[in-house]
Enzyme design. Structure first.
Site, PDB file in Angstrom:
ATOM      1  N   ASP A  27      -0.272 -19.064 -15.178  1.00  0.00           N
ATOM      2  CA  ASP A  27       0.486 -17.883 -15.608  1.00  0.00           C
ATOM      3  C   ASP A  27       0.961 -18.007 -17.057  1.00  0.00           C
ATOM      4  OD1 ASP A  27       0.226 -16.655 -13.107  1.00  0.00           O
ATOM      5  OD2 ASP A  27       2.000 -17.663 -12.332  1.00  0.00           O
ATOM      6  N   SER A  28       1.560 -19.137 -17.404  1.00  0.00           N
ATOM      7  CA  SER A  28       2.024 -19.294 -18.785  1.00  0.00           C
ATOM      8  C   SER A  28       0.849 -19.462 -19.750  1.00  0.00           C
ATOM      9  CB  SER A  28       2.983 -20.476 -18.900  1.00  0.00           C
ATOM     10  OG  SER A  28       2.362 -21.693 -18.563  1.00  0.00           O
TER      11      SER A  28
ATOM     12  N   MET B 145       9.222 -27.533 -21.459  1.00  0.00           N
ATOM     13  CA  MET B 145      10.493 -28.110 -21.029  1.00  0.00           C
ATOM     14  C   MET B 145      10.248 -29.265 -20.076  1.00  0.00           C
ATOM     15  SD  MET B 145      13.079 -24.960 -20.210  1.00  0.00           S
ATOM     16  CE  MET B 145      12.300 -24.716 -18.620  1.00  0.00           C
TER      17      MET B 145
ATOM     18  N   CYS C 279      18.226 -22.617 -12.505  1.00  0.00           N
ATOM     19  CA  CYS C 279      17.432 -23.206 -13.584  1.00  0.00           C
ATOM     20  C   CYS C 279      17.142 -22.171 -14.657  1.00  0.00           C
ATOM     21  CB  CYS C 279      16.129 -23.782 -13.029  1.00  0.00           C
ATOM     22  SG  CYS C 279      15.050 -24.502 -14.295  1.00  0.00           S
TER      23      CYS C 279
ATOM     24  N   CYS D 197      11.281 -27.173  -8.066  1.00  0.00           N
ATOM     25  CA  CYS D 197      10.616 -27.763  -9.220  1.00  0.00           C
ATOM     26  C   CYS D 197      10.753 -29.278  -9.259  1.00  0.00           C
ATOM     27  CB  CYS D 197      11.138 -27.142 -10.512  1.00  0.00           C
ATOM     28  SG  CYS D 197      12.922 -27.263 -10.741  1.00  0.00           S
TER      29      CYS D 197
END
Length: 386
Positions: free
Chosen positions: A6-7, A28, A96, A201
């Protein structure tokens, strides 16, 4: 960029020269495996970081890694641990986004002169429009559902501030997951066939949640009680190992049992037979610490007797359901509910469902919608039963 498809597609879309963007990518690092093992070998983040760098080399985008593991630990993980230990069901991924991605990361970038006025683009499936109805004020950002309702991630974004939302870009808003995957394959992106990440995550796919969390919370055995008979049905090793509404594996029972209630003070888990037992359903909820994305513009209807007609999600993977929302006052000094004049007030929302809902646990996030517009979220304090 996270290292996922997706990113990666988001970066490719923005890198199109016709957009005219001056792009830089950031990865990150939120979780330090050394906190668990004392070694930095076999870390999941390393594979993600390698994939991000491969995509950025292909797209000719500069990229850097920012270590936010300390911020994540202090602002997200430790508060979640406290909630789990006390029997609540927190959602760290919601916090988050507020505390780290659209909090610490955006703050860090803002302090760097090169990024002080930057936009922050992510691969979330969400949309944003601008409200221009008030000519006396600046346009205000509105968080909206994306085209692909099956991938809607506005629930996870519902806690971010208006300022953070104003600087956000969601390039996937008008694409389906299938289209994103096909574009990645067409463009031969290195992450095109990468599996989708699921779960928390910091747990990822490494191990069962209970096994992971047992490294941080000392077991606290207690009884599992059958609500229909009042008899002890088994023993649990900690309230955090069970979620309200989910099945409870208890040997020797004639029927599958489901968690209906937790009593943190007595350290008891109550179960009932069958997935549709009446004890699993509730009429409504009380929500504390409600955060309206437009913090200074609470809908006036919530203070009226008729309430605000809206829709709600109390889990990410669900279709929002109709509800009526009222202002709620908690008398914190007397530890009871009462009129505003009786004590020091903490305000929240009282939300009544149009049809009873099941599997709702204190600690979960409740997100309010007006049609496809996400208004904000809060933490479920308690359920309301008839």
């Amino acid at each position: 960029m996270s290292g996922g498809v997706d990113s990666s597609v988001t970066a490719k879309l923005l890198a199109d020269p016709s957009n005219g963007y001056d792009l830089s990518a950031v990865f990150m690092r939120n979780w330090d495996t050394r906190d668990e093992s004392g070694a930095d070998d076999g870390c999941e983040w390393k594979k993600d970081w390698e994939d991000v760098q491969r995509v950025c080399r292909m797209l000719d985008i500069p990229v850097k890694m920012i270590d936010l593991s300390r911020e994540y630990w202090l602002r997200v993980f430790e508060p979640s641990l406290r909630d789990w230990a006390s029997g609540l069901s927190p959602n760290p991924d919601v916090w988050c986004n507020k505390e780290v991605k659209f909090g610490a990361l955006l703050d860090r970038l803002t302090k760097e002169s090169a990024f002080s006025n930057a936009w922050l683009a992510t691969g979330h499936y969400a949309s944003k429009t601008w409200d221009t109805s008030n000519r006396l004020t600046q346009p205000r950002p509105m968080l909206r559902k994306p085209l692909d309702s099956t991938k809607d991630q506005t629930y996870y974004l519902s806690s971010i501030s208006e300022n953070s939302l104003s600087r956000a870009l969601f390039p996937l808003s008008q694409l389906t997951k299938a289209q994103v995957r096909n574009l990645a394959i067409e463009w031969k992106l290195p992450t095109a066939t990468r599996d989708e990440s699921m779960g928390l995550c910091f747990v990822g796919e490494r191990k069962r949640f209970s096994e992971f969390i047992s490294q941080y919370i000392v077991p606290k055995p207690g009884p599992i009680v059958d609500m229909t008979t009042g008899k002890k049905a088994g023993v649990h090793q900690g309230l955090w190992n069970y979620t309200i509404g989910q099945g409870a594996k208890i040997s020797g029972m004639p029927q599958r049992m489901f968690v209906a209630k937790k009593d943190p003070r007595a350290n008891v888990i109550f179960v009932v037979p069958g997935a549709d037992h009446p004890a699993l359903y509730v009429e409504g909820i009380r929500v504390r610490d409600f955060h309206w994305i437009w913090a200074d513009d609470e809908p006036p209807e919530v203070s009226r007797p008729s309430g605000l007609e809206a829709h709600i999600k109390y889990r990410h993977c669900m279709t929002d359901v109709p509800c009526t929302v009222h202002r709620w006052v908690l008398c914190t000094s007397l530890f009871k509910f009462g009129p505003p004049t009786a004590c020091r007030d903490t305000y929240g929302l009282r939300i009544i469902f149009h049809t009873p809902q099941k599997g709702i646990a204190p600690g979960q996030i409740a997100t309010i919608y007006s049609e496809d517009w996400c208004l904000g979220c809060g933490v479920i304090e308690e359920v309301i039963r008839t």
